[in-house]
Scaffold this motif. Structure first.
Motif, PDB file in Angstrom:
ATOM      1  N   PHE A  85       0.843  -1.193   0.000  1.00  0.00           N
ATOM      2  CA  PHE A  85       0.000   0.000   0.000  1.00  0.00           C
ATOM      3  C   PHE A  85       0.877   1.242   0.000  1.00  0.00           C
ATOM      4  O   PHE A  85       2.033   1.205   0.434  1.00  0.00           O
ATOM      5  N   ASP A  86       0.319   2.345  -0.492  1.00  0.00           N
ATOM      6  CA  ASP A  86       1.052   3.611  -0.546  1.00  0.00           C
ATOM      7  C   ASP A  86       0.772   4.422   0.712  1.00  0.00           C
ATOM      8  O   ASP A  86       0.145   5.493   0.683  1.00  0.00           O
ATOM      9  N   GLU A 112      -2.731   6.086   4.778  1.00  0.00           N
ATOM     10  CA  GLU A 112      -3.942   6.832   4.429  1.00  0.00           C
ATOM     11  C   GLU A 112      -4.474   6.442   3.053  1.00  0.00           C
ATOM     12  O   GLU A 112      -5.421   7.058   2.555  1.00  0.00           O
ATOM     13  N   ALA A 113      -3.856   5.428   2.435  1.00  0.00           N
ATOM     14  CA  ALA A 113      -4.305   4.995   1.108  1.00  0.00           C
ATOM     15  C   ALA A 113      -4.573   3.493   1.116  1.00  0.00           C
ATOM     16  O   ALA A 113      -4.158   2.761   0.222  1.00  0.00           O
ATOM     17  N   ASN A 119      -7.346   1.980   0.734  1.00  0.00           N
ATOM     18  CA  ASN A 119      -8.468   1.547  -0.097  1.00  0.00           C
ATOM     19  C   ASN A 119      -8.016   1.088  -1.479  1.00  0.00           C
ATOM     20  O   ASN A 119      -8.840   0.720  -2.312  1.00  0.00           O
ATOM     21  N   ARG A 120      -6.710   1.079  -1.730  1.00  0.00           N
ATOM     22  CA  ARG A 120      -6.205   0.609  -3.020  1.00  0.00           C
ATOM     23  C   ARG A 120      -4.799   0.055  -2.838  1.00  0.00           C
ATOM     24  O   ARG A 120      -4.029   0.533  -1.999  1.00  0.00           O
ATOM     25  N   SER A 160      -0.914  -0.649  -3.794  1.00  0.00           N
ATOM     26  CA  SER A 160       0.168   0.075  -4.450  1.00  0.00           C
ATOM     27  C   SER A 160       0.487  -0.563  -5.797  1.00  0.00           C
ATOM     28  O   SER A 160       0.265  -1.758  -6.010  1.00  0.00           O
TER      29      SER A 160
END
Length: 302
Positions: A97-98, A101-102, A104-105, A107
């Motif tokens: 993940f990125d 705070e991200a 939901n998608r 990386s």
């Protein structure tokens, strides 16, 4: 549980792995030629089994390229050195993940693939053994999640079995052993069952002896098992595994060092493991004995 020492021990050499070790030692092989050569050297030193990943030959980054697996397989098979080939099927389940705070998608750095793609090289190369990472867990090295859902594991295991390849269950924690037992109960993983106890991989089972014996005590009677520890604990786990009734794994996937300040080769790590096993009064067995023990068939690639 009383300890019953294993008197006939096979050694697996994990040749290169998929971790970020490619720039930490010149002995970590990158190209298919280098991986095969290191595996052959390990076999000559006493390893009955070689466990192989592949890497991008230029960068050393982990790869899933079936052509690279094919080249490694053919080079080992054509070498004239007999060894049981064990290919990983652990790639293709890396979720990153990125930042926090991200969530939901995924990386773009994630590497997620379906079951057919994850075992394509297994069906093509036809090794005697391939690995099945029997659960999902956090990994510390790159802040990512190793994703292996129950449905994915059932699908992959079925494909491996249909390809005629013996599954080596990789258990990084007790829950992984719990699910492995379920796969065996369902008939998806056939006997004889082989399991690798992976100790000290953050954030799986820690490599203290209490946890290790909890893992050992959760391996059903009749299963064949091996174990490894990382870094400085690699060689102590050779002794602990034999004493507890198992087999052993060493290699540059798990540890880069022979002694303090001395970088190891795979062959040197195997040689040291052989010395430990034999000094304990046990015998190191070869590839033919492992094939008989695990009912393996040596086959050429498709």
């Amino acid at each position: 549980m009383p300890l019953t020492m294993n008197r006939d021990v096979f050694i697996t050499c994990a040749v290169t792995g998929s971790g970020g070790t490619q720039d930490r030692s010149p002995h970590v092989p990158r190209s298919p030629e280098a991986i095969a050569t290191s595996a052959i050297d390990a076999a000559k030193a006493g390893a009955a089994v070689v466990h192989c990943h592949v890497r991008d030959p230029e960068t050393g980054a982990p790869s899933r390229d079936p052509a690279l697996y094919r080249e490694v397989t053919e080079r080992i098979r054509d070498s004239g050195t007999d060894v049981v080939l064990n290919l990983t099927a652990g790639m293709g389940g890396d979720m990153l993940f990125d930042g926090t705070e991200a969530m939901n998608r995924m990386s773009q750095k994630s590497d997620m693939a379906g079951a057919a793609e994850r075992v394509q090289h297994i069906a093509d190369c036809r090794p005697e053994i391939c690995t099945l990472d029997c659960g999902t867990m956090n990994f510390a090295e790159a802040d990512y999640v190793m994703v292996n859902t129950p449905g994915m594991l059932r699908d992959m295991a079925q494909r491996m079995t249909e390809a005629g390849v013996r599954i080596e269950i990789e258990a990084f924690d007790t829950g992984h052993l719990w699910f492995a037992k379920q796969l065996v109960t369902e008939g998806i993983i056939p006997e004889p069952v082989l399991v690798q106890l992976c100790m000290g991989v953050p954030w799986g089972a820690p490599d203290d002896l209490n946890t290790f014996m909890a893992m050992v005590n959760n391996v059903p009677a009749g299963w064949h098992w091996s174990a490894f520890g990382l870094g400085r604990n690699e060689m102590p786990y050779v002794a602990a595994s034999v004493l507890a009734g198992g087999n052993v794994r060493v290699g540059l996937e798990d540890n880069l060092w022979l002694d303090k300040g001395v970088l190891a080769t795979n062959a040197q790590l195997v040689e040291r493991a052989v010395t430990i096993v034999e000094n304990m009064g046990a015998r190191v067995i070869g590839p033919d004995a492992v094939r008989e023990l695990l009912r393996l068939e040596k086959r050429a690639p498709k």
